[in-house]
Design a protein around this motif. Structure first.
Motif, PDB file in Angstrom:
ATOM      1  N   LYS A  29       1.049  -1.325   0.011  1.00 34.86           N
ATOM      2  CA  LYS A  29       0.260  -0.157  -0.282  1.00 34.86           C
ATOM      3  C   LYS A  29       0.723   1.469   0.231  1.00 34.86           C
ATOM      4  N   PHE A  30       1.787   1.105  -0.921  1.00 38.67           N
ATOM      5  CA  PHE A  30       2.365   2.800  -1.379  1.00 38.67           C
ATOM      6  C   PHE A  30       1.858   4.074  -1.490  1.00 38.67           C
ATOM      7  N   PRO A  31       1.969   4.899  -0.920  1.00 37.29           N
ATOM      8  CA  PRO A  31       1.312   6.242  -0.968  1.00 37.29           C
ATOM      9  C   PRO A  31       1.885   6.624  -2.706  1.00 37.29           C
ATOM     10  N   ASP A  32       2.435   6.184  -2.930  1.00 41.15           N
ATOM     11  CA  ASP A  32       3.147   6.906  -4.362  1.00 41.15           C
ATOM     12  C   ASP A  32       3.176   5.848  -4.567  1.00 41.15           C
ATOM     13  N   VAL A  33       3.718   5.430  -6.415  1.00 40.01           N
ATOM     14  CA  VAL A  33       4.278   4.186  -7.136  1.00 40.01           C
ATOM     15  C   VAL A  33       5.379   4.912  -8.008  1.00 40.01           C
ATOM     16  N   PHE A  34       6.793   4.259  -7.311  1.00 37.09           N
ATOM     17  CA  PHE A  34       7.889   5.451  -8.306  1.00 37.09           C
ATOM     18  C   PHE A  34       7.901   3.819  -9.069  1.00 37.09           C
ATOM     19  N   VAL A  35       8.900   4.312 -10.325  1.00 36.21           N
ATOM     20  CA  VAL A  35       9.688   4.006 -11.333  1.00 36.21           C
ATOM     21  C   VAL A  35       9.840   2.844 -11.000  1.00 36.21           C
ATOM     22  N   GLY A  36      10.163   1.230 -11.201  1.00 39.26           N
ATOM     23  CA  GLY A  36      10.858   0.341 -11.358  1.00 39.26           C
ATOM     24  C   GLY A  36      10.440  -0.839  -9.902  1.00 39.26           C
ATOM     25  N   ASP A  37       9.923   0.123  -9.047  1.00 41.64           N
ATOM     26  CA  ASP A  37       8.477  -0.787  -8.220  1.00 41.64           C
ATOM     27  C   ASP A  37       8.476  -2.005  -8.766  1.00 41.64           C
ATOM     28  N   ASP A  38       7.592  -3.107  -7.655  1.00 43.91           N
ATOM     29  CA  ASP A  38       6.933  -4.734  -7.939  1.00 43.91           C
ATOM     30  C   ASP A  38       6.054  -3.975  -7.062  1.00 43.91           C
ATOM     31  N   ILE A  39       5.086  -4.635  -7.926  1.00 37.99           N
ATOM     32  CA  ILE A  39       3.942  -3.959  -7.169  1.00 37.99           C
ATOM     33  C   ILE A  39       2.795  -5.371  -7.725  1.00 37.99           C
ATOM     34  N   THR A  40       1.809  -5.275  -6.546  1.00 38.17           N
ATOM     35  CA  THR A  40       0.676  -6.400  -7.044  1.00 38.17           C
ATOM     36  C   THR A  40      -0.399  -6.118  -6.823  1.00 38.17           C
ATOM     37  N   LEU A  41      -1.311  -6.101  -7.888  1.00 33.87           N
ATOM     38  CA  LEU A  41      -3.057  -5.515  -8.005  1.00 33.87           C
ATOM     39  C   LEU A  41      -3.288  -6.925  -7.958  1.00 33.87           C
ATOM     40  N   ILE A  42      -4.506  -6.511  -6.707  1.00 33.98           N
ATOM     41  CA  ILE A  42      -5.588  -8.004  -6.330  1.00 33.98           C
ATOM     42  C   ILE A  42      -7.306  -7.331  -6.991  1.00 33.98           C
ATOM     43  N   CYS A  43      -7.420  -8.636  -6.941  1.00 36.16           N
ATOM     44  CA  CYS A  43      -8.901  -8.651  -7.589  1.00 36.16           C
ATOM     45  C   CYS A  43      -9.820  -9.190  -6.487  1.00 36.16           C
ATOM     46  N   VAL A 337      38.001  20.236  -2.771  1.00 39.57           N
ATOM     47  CA  VAL A 337      37.986  19.799  -3.654  1.00 39.57           C
ATOM     48  C   VAL A 337      37.754  18.459  -2.775  1.00 39.57           C
ATOM     49  N   GLY A 338      37.210  17.785  -4.045  1.00 39.15           N
ATOM     50  CA  GLY A 338      36.317  16.011  -4.394  1.00 39.15           C
ATOM     51  C   GLY A 338      35.207  16.456  -5.218  1.00 39.15           C
ATOM     52  N   ARG A 339      34.725  15.404  -4.747  1.00 35.37           N
ATOM     53  CA  ARG A 339      33.980  15.103  -6.644  1.00 35.37           C
ATOM     54  C   ARG A 339      32.169  15.945  -6.292  1.00 35.37           C
ATOM     55  N   TYR A 340      31.872  16.391  -7.325  1.00 34.31           N
ATOM     56  CA  TYR A 340      30.263  17.189  -6.725  1.00 34.31           C
ATOM     57  C   TYR A 340      29.209  16.281  -7.948  1.00 34.31           C
ATOM     58  N   SER A 341      28.235  16.623  -7.422  1.00 32.82           N
ATOM     59  CA  SER A 341      26.924  16.598  -7.757  1.00 32.82           C
ATOM     60  C   SER A 341      25.705  16.422  -7.734  1.00 32.82           C
ATOM     61  N   CYS A 342      24.705  16.464  -8.298  1.00 29.75           N
ATOM     62  CA  CYS A 342      23.147  17.293  -8.018  1.00 29.75           C
ATOM     63  C   CYS A 342      22.051  16.537  -8.212  1.00 29.75           C
ATOM     64  N   ARG A 343      20.906  17.003  -7.851  1.00 25.44           N
ATOM     65  CA  ARG A 343      20.100  16.358  -8.337  1.00 25.44           C
ATOM     66  C   ARG A 343      18.141  17.005  -8.409  1.00 25.44           C
ATOM     67  N   LYS A 344      17.420  17.601  -9.071  1.00 23.95           N
ATOM     68  CA  LYS A 344      16.709  18.061  -8.492  1.00 23.95           C
ATOM     69  C   LYS A 344      15.441  17.610  -8.140  1.00 23.95           C
ATOM     70  N   ASP A 345      15.216  18.531  -6.518  1.00 18.39           N
ATOM     71  CA  ASP A 345      13.814  18.650  -6.029  1.00 18.39           C
ATOM     72  C   ASP A 345      12.467  18.090  -6.316  1.00 18.39           C
ATOM     73  N   CYS A 346      11.714  17.523  -6.330  1.00 19.15           N
ATOM     74  CA  CYS A 346      10.456  17.331  -7.433  1.00 19.15           C
ATOM     75  C   CYS A 346       8.949  17.186  -6.467  1.00 19.15           C
ATOM     76  N   GLY A 347       9.440  17.271  -5.170  1.00 23.25           N
ATOM     77  CA  GLY A 347       8.621  17.258  -4.277  1.00 23.25           C
ATOM     78  C   GLY A 347       8.428  15.620  -3.630  1.00 23.25           C
ATOM     79  N   LYS A 348       7.746  14.677  -4.351  1.00 18.90           N
ATOM     80  CA  LYS A 348       7.204  13.123  -4.085  1.00 18.90           C
ATOM     81  C   LYS A 348       8.862  13.089  -4.573  1.00 18.90           C
ATOM     82  N   GLY A 349       9.644  13.361  -4.943  1.00 16.46           N
ATOM     83  CA  GLY A 349      10.672  12.356  -5.196  1.00 16.46           C
ATOM     84  C   GLY A 349      11.383  13.129  -5.926  1.00 16.46           C
TER      85      GLY A 349
END
Length: 406
Positions: A29-43, A337-349
């Protein structure tokens, strides 16, 4: 006549009991489903036969559980099921093409384990672990797990299959959660270990043919969709740049020895179970570029418009610990000095992490000094050249400055 009436009443009651409108629900019962998740739908409901519909199209699937592995936005749509002629209301599945707020991964080993076995899993969060809780889903039964070795932003839990053939593990805090990791059971000595997370297009993928109990693989044959693709004298098959064509069912046949038990151990061989490898596009990735020697810019041309904030990270030299920086703007100025990286914050992920930018400590001042020295050298050369030209005009090919008169 009375018996026929009684029978009709019983049939009506049975139809009323089994004819309740089925419903579609999601596990976990995920609040949100993300790319790459394994999920099951139940009838949910009673009655046979069972049919599934996606966006109105009938599917061949005919059991109450529909497993969807490594989902992407291609799985988005309206899902309905039908039991004994009664259709459910539509269930809308929306997959976010983002990365979740925390990372969960096996500490050692892959996601294929022996029957009843398990793995230590490490949870890493951006801030602190307060409020984070972890869970497991085995079949339709879920329970909470205990976190151990809790540090500032990292903790470990023991994830085990027990008697299940597969189990999904994840952690969450309010509406935030980690990625989900699915362990799969094998009863064979030889096991193919796929990546912990879905393979991303263009990235390197390693498929390892392992042997239970520490057996050393001497040769391994790798198969995709039951067709031999490679025989190597190692235990790992490498795909340099994954594409959609690499999606499929992979297995391996290993020749091995338990040489750590005894040098004279006989050679053995065996096959693994087939494991799914799914290559997906994944969330959009950011890019880091330098706008000056110590100024960096984070950009993402394919990120959604609601990705308005930035996360910056720094890994010092001789360290593997990635630190989150306070800056949340597109451009930053770096000093360490060192290694730098970044990513964007999109609220839910988040978007995917960017490339790594290595800062070696070159300062603008040092570059300016270098430029100044070069300019001075050029000016000096021009002055000397001017004097030589003037002396040639005065004395022909003779370069004695004392004979040059005004």
């Amino acid at each position: 006549m009375r018996s026929l009436l009684t029978l009709s009443v019983l049939l009506a009651l049975i139809r009323e009991d089994n004819g309740q409108k089925p419903t579609v629900s999601l596990l976990p019962k995920f609040p949100d489903v993300f790319v790459g998740d394994d999920i099951t739908l139940i009838c949910n409901g009673g009655g046979e036969p069972i049919q599934w519909f996606i966006n109105g199209d009938q599917q061949s699937h005919n059991t109450s559980l529909m497993l969807l592995t490594s989902v992407t936005s291609k799985n988005n749509g309206m899902y309905r099921c039908e039991r004994a002629g009664s259709k459910s209301d539509p269930y809308t599945l929306t997959v976010l093409e983002l990365e979740p707020h925390a990372q969960l991964s096996p500490s050692v080993g892959g996601t294929v384990v022996s029957k009843g076995g398990g793995r230590n899993m490490e949870l890493q969060v951006e801030d602190d672990l307060k409020g984070w809780k972890c869970y497991v889903l085995r079949g339709e039964s879920g329970s909470r797990l205990q976190l151990t070795r809790v540090e500032e932003n990292k903790a470990v839990m023991y994830a085990e299959l027990m008697e299940a053939k597969r189990a999904t593990f994840w952690c969450k805090k309010d509406t935030q959660r980690s990625n989900a990791v699915t362990l799969k059971m094998t009863e064979l000595k030889v096991m193919l270990e796929p990546p912990d997370v879905p393979a991303l297009m263009g990235e390197r993928v390693a498929l390892r043919c392992a042997v239970w109990g520490g057996g050393k693989v001497e040769t391994a044959e790798f198969y995709r969709n039951h067709v031999l693709i490679k025989t190597i004298r190692e235990d790992t098959y490498i795909i340099d740049k994954a594409t959609q064509e690499h999606t499929g069912e992979y297995s391996c046949h290993a020749t091995y020895r338990y040489s750590h038990i005894g040098a004279d151990r006989d050679q053995e061989e065996g096959d693994s179970d087939a494991q799914e490898l799914k290559v997906i596009g994944g969330p959009p990735a950011t890019t880091v570029n330098s706008t000056s020697p110590n100024s960096l810019r984070c950009s993402c041309s394919h990120c959604p418009v609601d990705c308005t904030s930035y996360r910056w990270y720094h890994t010092p030299n001789n360290s593997f610990v990635r630190q989150t920086l306070a800056e949340n703007t597109e451009d930053i100025t770096v000093e360490e000095v060192g290694r730098y990286s970044c990513r964007k914050d999109c609220g839910k992920g988040f978007s995917r992490f960017s490339n790594i930018y290595i800062y070696n400590g070159e300062q603008p001042e040092s570059k300016s000094l270098y430029v100044a020295i070069m300019v001075a050298a050029i000016l000096m050369f021009v002055v000397v050249l001017t004097v030589v030209v003037m002396c040639r005009r005065c004395g022909g090919s003779r370069f004695q400055v004392v004979k040059c008169r005004s």
